[in-house]
Design a protein around this motif. Structure first.
Motif, PDB file in Angstrom:
ATOM      1  N   ALA A  86       0.835  -1.202   0.000  1.00 28.64           N
ATOM      2  CA  ALA A  86       0.000   0.000   0.000  1.00 28.64           C
ATOM      3  C   ALA A  86       0.869   1.251   0.000  1.00 28.64           C
ATOM      4  CB  ALA A  86      -0.936  -0.002   1.208  1.00 28.64           C
ATOM      5  N   ALA A  87       1.936   1.233   0.780  1.00 29.01           N
ATOM      6  CA  ALA A  87       2.845   2.381   0.795  1.00 29.01           C
ATOM      7  C   ALA A  87       3.498   2.567  -0.573  1.00 29.01           C
ATOM      8  CB  ALA A  87       3.913   2.184   1.868  1.00 29.01           C
ATOM      9  N   CYS A  88       3.851   1.460  -1.225  1.00 28.06           N
ATOM     10  CA  CYS A  88       4.434   1.510  -2.568  1.00 28.06           C
ATOM     11  C   CYS A  88       3.436   2.095  -3.561  1.00 28.06           C
ATOM     12  CB  CYS A  88       4.856   0.110  -2.993  1.00 28.06           C
ATOM     13  SG  CYS A  88       5.529   0.002  -4.660  1.00 28.06           S
ATOM     14  N   ALA A  89       2.179   1.675  -3.466  1.00 27.14           N
ATOM     15  CA  ALA A  89       1.145   2.192  -4.368  1.00 27.14           C
ATOM     16  C   ALA A  89       0.904   3.677  -4.124  1.00 27.14           C
ATOM     17  CB  ALA A  89      -0.148   1.402  -4.191  1.00 27.14           C
ATOM     18  N   GLU A  90       0.947   4.108  -2.862  1.00 27.97           N
ATOM     19  CA  GLU A  90       0.777   5.531  -2.549  1.00 27.97           C
ATOM     20  C   GLU A  90       1.870   6.371  -3.209  1.00 27.97           C
ATOM     21  OE1 GLU A  90      -1.454   7.474   0.015  1.00 27.97           O
ATOM     22  OE2 GLU A  90      -2.526   6.022  -1.223  1.00 27.97           O
ATOM     23  N   VAL A  91       3.112   5.910  -3.068  1.00 24.44           N
ATOM     24  CA  VAL A  91       4.236   6.634  -3.661  1.00 24.44           C
ATOM     25  C   VAL A  91       4.113   6.653  -5.185  1.00 24.44           C
ATOM     26  CG1 VAL A  91       6.737   6.573  -4.019  1.00 24.44           C
ATOM     27  CG2 VAL A  91       5.789   6.161  -1.744  1.00 24.44           C
ATOM     28  N   THR A  92       3.742   5.509  -5.753  1.00 21.92           N
ATOM     29  CA  THR A  92       3.613   5.408  -7.206  1.00 21.92           C
ATOM     30  C   THR A  92       2.494   6.296  -7.725  1.00 21.92           C
ATOM     31  OG1 THR A  92       4.454   3.133  -7.136  1.00 21.92           O
ATOM     32  CG2 THR A  92       3.249   3.806  -9.115  1.00 21.92           C
ATOM     33  N   ALA A  93       1.347   6.269  -7.053  1.00 20.06           N
ATOM     34  CA  ALA A  93       0.210   7.087  -7.483  1.00 20.06           C
ATOM     35  C   ALA A  93       0.540   8.574  -7.410  1.00 20.06           C
ATOM     36  CB  ALA A  93      -1.009   6.772  -6.627  1.00 20.06           C
ATOM     37  N   ALA A  94       1.263   8.964  -6.352  1.00 22.01           N
ATOM     38  CA  ALA A  94       1.631  10.374  -6.224  1.00 22.01           C
ATOM     39  C   ALA A  94       2.528  10.821  -7.372  1.00 22.01           C
ATOM     40  CB  ALA A  94       2.338  10.602  -4.887  1.00 22.01           C
ATOM     41  N   ALA A  95       3.278   9.871  -7.945  1.00 24.23           N
ATOM     42  CA  ALA A  95       4.231  10.221  -9.001  1.00 24.23           C
ATOM     43  C   ALA A  95       3.621  10.142 -10.402  1.00 24.23           C
ATOM     44  CB  ALA A  95       5.445   9.300  -8.925  1.00 24.23           C
ATOM     45  N   VAL A  96       2.702   9.198 -10.640  1.00 30.27           N
ATOM     46  CA  VAL A  96       2.261   8.964 -12.023  1.00 30.27           C
ATOM     47  C   VAL A  96       0.760   9.114 -12.240  1.00 30.27           C
ATOM     48  CG1 VAL A  96       4.193   7.380 -12.370  1.00 30.27           C
ATOM     49  CG2 VAL A  96       1.959   6.452 -11.749  1.00 30.27           C
ATOM     50  N   GLN A  97      -0.029   9.251 -11.193  1.00 27.31           N
ATOM     51  CA  GLN A  97      -1.482   9.353 -11.384  1.00 27.31           C
ATOM     52  C   GLN A  97      -1.867  10.794 -11.716  1.00 27.31           C
ATOM     53  OE1 GLN A  97      -4.516   6.823  -9.247  1.00 27.31           O
ATOM     54  NE2 GLN A  97      -4.734   8.718  -8.070  1.00 27.31           N
ATOM     55  N   ASP A  98      -2.586  10.979 -12.813  1.00 32.21           N
ATOM     56  CA  ASP A  98      -3.006  12.316 -13.240  1.00 32.21           C
ATOM     57  C   ASP A  98      -4.029  12.894 -12.268  1.00 32.21           C
ATOM     58  OD1 ASP A  98      -1.415  12.116 -15.500  1.00 32.21           O
ATOM     59  OD2 ASP A  98      -3.037  11.266 -16.723  1.00 32.21           O
ATOM     60  N   GLU A  99      -3.986  14.191 -12.107  1.00 30.07           N
ATOM     61  CA  GLU A  99      -4.988  14.870 -11.288  1.00 30.07           C
ATOM     62  C   GLU A  99      -6.345  14.808 -12.002  1.00 30.07           C
ATOM     63  OE1 GLU A  99      -4.793  16.234  -8.287  1.00 30.07           O
ATOM     64  OE2 GLU A  99      -2.734  15.476  -8.128  1.00 30.07           O
ATOM     65  N   PRO A 100      -7.432  14.680 -11.239  1.00 30.21           N
ATOM     66  CA  PRO A 100      -8.758  14.640 -11.869  1.00 30.21           C
ATOM     67  C   PRO A 100      -9.050  15.933 -12.629  1.00 30.21           C
ATOM     68  CG  PRO A 100      -8.868  13.952  -9.568  1.00 30.21           C
ATOM     69  CD  PRO A 100      -7.506  14.527  -9.776  1.00 30.21           C
ATOM     70  N   ILE A 101      -9.902  15.829 -13.612  1.00 28.30           N
ATOM     71  CA  ILE A 101     -10.338  17.013 -14.363  1.00 28.30           C
ATOM     72  C   ILE A 101     -11.033  17.964 -13.391  1.00 28.30           C
ATOM     73  CG2 ILE A 101     -11.858  17.845 -16.191  1.00 28.30           C
ATOM     74  CD1 ILE A 101     -11.591  15.071 -17.505  1.00 28.30           C
ATOM     75  N   PRO A 102     -10.615  19.210 -13.311  1.00 28.29           N
ATOM     76  CA  PRO A 102     -11.235  20.130 -12.344  1.00 28.29           C
ATOM     77  C   PRO A 102     -12.680  20.448 -12.714  1.00 28.29           C
ATOM     78  CG  PRO A 102      -9.717  21.309 -13.783  1.00 28.29           C
ATOM     79  CD  PRO A 102      -9.529  19.846 -14.081  1.00 28.29           C
ATOM     80  N   ASP A 126     -13.190   7.259 -11.446  1.00 29.96           N
ATOM     81  CA  ASP A 126     -12.577   6.190 -12.247  1.00 29.96           C
ATOM     82  C   ASP A 126     -12.043   5.086 -11.331  1.00 29.96           C
ATOM     83  OD1 ASP A 126     -10.971   4.571 -13.896  1.00 29.96           O
ATOM     84  OD2 ASP A 126     -10.437   6.257 -15.183  1.00 29.96           O
ATOM     85  N   PRO A 127     -12.556   3.848 -11.447  1.00 27.15           N
ATOM     86  CA  PRO A 127     -12.127   2.766 -10.551  1.00 27.15           C
ATOM     87  C   PRO A 127     -10.664   2.384 -10.704  1.00 27.15           C
ATOM     88  CG  PRO A 127     -13.480   1.900 -12.346  1.00 27.15           C
ATOM     89  CD  PRO A 127     -13.561   3.391 -12.419  1.00 27.15           C
ATOM     90  N   ARG A 128     -10.023   2.830 -11.780  1.00 22.60           N
ATOM     91  CA  ARG A 128      -8.613   2.520 -11.966  1.00 22.60           C
ATOM     92  C   ARG A 128      -7.712   3.394 -11.102  1.00 22.60           C
ATOM     93  NH1 ARG A 128      -8.828   3.200 -18.387  1.00 22.60           N
ATOM     94  NH2 ARG A 128      -9.970   5.018 -17.609  1.00 22.60           N
ATOM     95  N   ARG A 129      -8.257   4.479 -10.560  1.00 22.93           N
ATOM     96  CA  ARG A 129      -7.466   5.362  -9.714  1.00 22.93           C
ATOM     97  C   ARG A 129      -7.122   4.678  -8.387  1.00 22.93           C
ATOM     98  NH1 ARG A 129      -6.749  10.546 -10.784  1.00 22.93           N
ATOM     99  NH2 ARG A 129      -7.829  11.453 -12.595  1.00 22.93           N
ATOM    100  N   TRP A 130      -5.934   4.978  -7.879  1.00 22.69           N
ATOM    101  CA  TRP A 130      -5.561   4.457  -6.572  1.00 22.69           C
ATOM    102  C   TRP A 130      -6.205   5.311  -5.483  1.00 22.69           C
ATOM    103  CZ3 TRP A 130      -3.900   0.403  -4.101  1.00 22.69           C
ATOM    104  CH2 TRP A 130      -3.472   0.536  -2.770  1.00 22.69           C
ATOM    105  N   ARG A 131      -6.904   4.653  -4.562  1.00 23.12           N
ATOM    106  CA  ARG A 131      -7.535   5.334  -3.440  1.00 23.12           C
ATOM    107  C   ARG A 131      -7.194   4.579  -2.162  1.00 23.12           C
ATOM    108  NH1 ARG A 131     -11.006   5.582  -7.661  1.00 23.12           N
ATOM    109  NH2 ARG A 131     -11.897   7.623  -8.174  1.00 23.12           N
ATOM    110  N   PHE A 132      -6.681   5.273  -1.202  1.00 27.07           N
ATOM    111  CA  PHE A 132      -6.313   4.677   0.076  1.00 27.07           C
ATOM    112  C   PHE A 132      -6.865   5.588   1.157  1.00 27.07           C
ATOM    113  CE2 PHE A 132      -4.697   2.397   3.301  1.00 27.07           C
ATOM    114  CZ  PHE A 132      -3.399   2.597   3.740  1.00 27.07           C
ATOM    115  N   ARG A 133      -7.990   5.187   1.740  1.00 28.31           N
ATOM    116  CA  ARG A 133      -8.697   6.066   2.675  1.00 28.31           C
ATOM    117  C   ARG A 133      -8.784   5.430   4.061  1.00 28.31           C
ATOM    118  NH1 ARG A 133     -13.638   7.660  -1.515  1.00 28.31           N
ATOM    119  NH2 ARG A 133     -12.346   8.829  -2.992  1.00 28.31           N
TER     120      ARG A 133
END
Length: 233
Positions: A86-102, A126-133
């Motif tokens: 989960a920590a790896c996915a958080e770091v990865t998402a912060a680096a490569v996941q696009d910001e949502p359309i405003p 989008d269900p493909r987005r990483w979400r860790f809540r």
């Protein structure tokens, strides 16, 4: 050389077996069944001892039956791997996941505002987005998400850099090593070190894993032991 994608697939495949092992009933005197059986018997010993201590401290009539996890070793392994992934996915998402359309502002044309708002909400959901809540996902779920990033699957993501893929690979290899160790599906070998020499003064190597009966061999005189005693000298 094993690729990051292959390592993640191995972890995904082994995860159901790890989950099943969480409910395996320990077997007393299981050393001869291999390292997995031996570790399971240790788990049962720890559970029995813990139950005895609780019985001295609490009144079961007041608290009711409080079952003990059948394999604390497997449980701890699963939680540790899930946290690392989960920590790896958080770091990865912060680096490569696009910001949502405003969402559109009030200055947008009224005719286009509803369309833009709908697109923004759909992109955010989008269900493909990483979400860790606050709740760590299962190791298999996170490994699948990381595999999709490594393979460049479509979605609101940028391509991984070489360094980012290496980082994911290092986490995945560590996770697989821990799963294989607790499931006893990998061959293992290690030296006991200077504190446990053979009578001849040689170094003792211990072999086990993959369901095989653990044994030890002296690298000096060649003596071989199992739990039954010396079988060759």
């Amino acid at each position: 050389m094993t690729t990051t994608a292959t390592t993640l697939r191995t972890l995904i495949t082994l995860w159901p077996e790890l989950r099943n092992a969480l409910g395996d009933r320990p077997i007393h005197g299981a050393f001869g069944l291999g390292l997995r059986g031996y570790l399971a018997s240790l788990d049962q010993h720890d559970a029995t001892e813990a139950a005895a201590l609780r019985a001295q401290e609490r009144n079961p009539a007041q608290l009711g039956a409080r079952p003990i996890p059948l394999s604390l070793r497997v449980y701890d392994t699963m939680r540790a791997i899930e946290a690392a992934l989960a920590a790896c996915a958080e770091v990865t998402a912060a680096a490569v996941q696009d910001e949502p359309i405003p969402l559109p502002g009030h200055d947008w044309p009224a005719a286009d505002r509803a369309r833009r708002a709908a697109a923004s909400r759909a992109d955010l959901a989008d269900p493909r987005r990483w979400r860790f809540r606050g709740r760590t996902p299962s190791g298999q779920h996170t490994a699948l998400w990381l595999l999709a990033r490594v393979e460049g699957r479509p979605g609101p993501f940028r391509k991984l850099s070489v360094e980012q893929e290496r980082y994911i690979g290092s986490i995945a290899r560590g996770a697989v090593a821990r799963v294989e160790a607790v499931l006893d599906v990998a061959d293992g070998r290690r030296e006991l070190g200077a504190g446990h020499p053979c009578a001849c003064g040689g170094t003792i190597e211990v072999y086990g894993g993959a369901g095989a009966t653990p044994c030890a061999r002296c690298t000096g005189c060649g003596a071989l032991w199992t739990e039954a005693g010396v079988i060759a000298a």
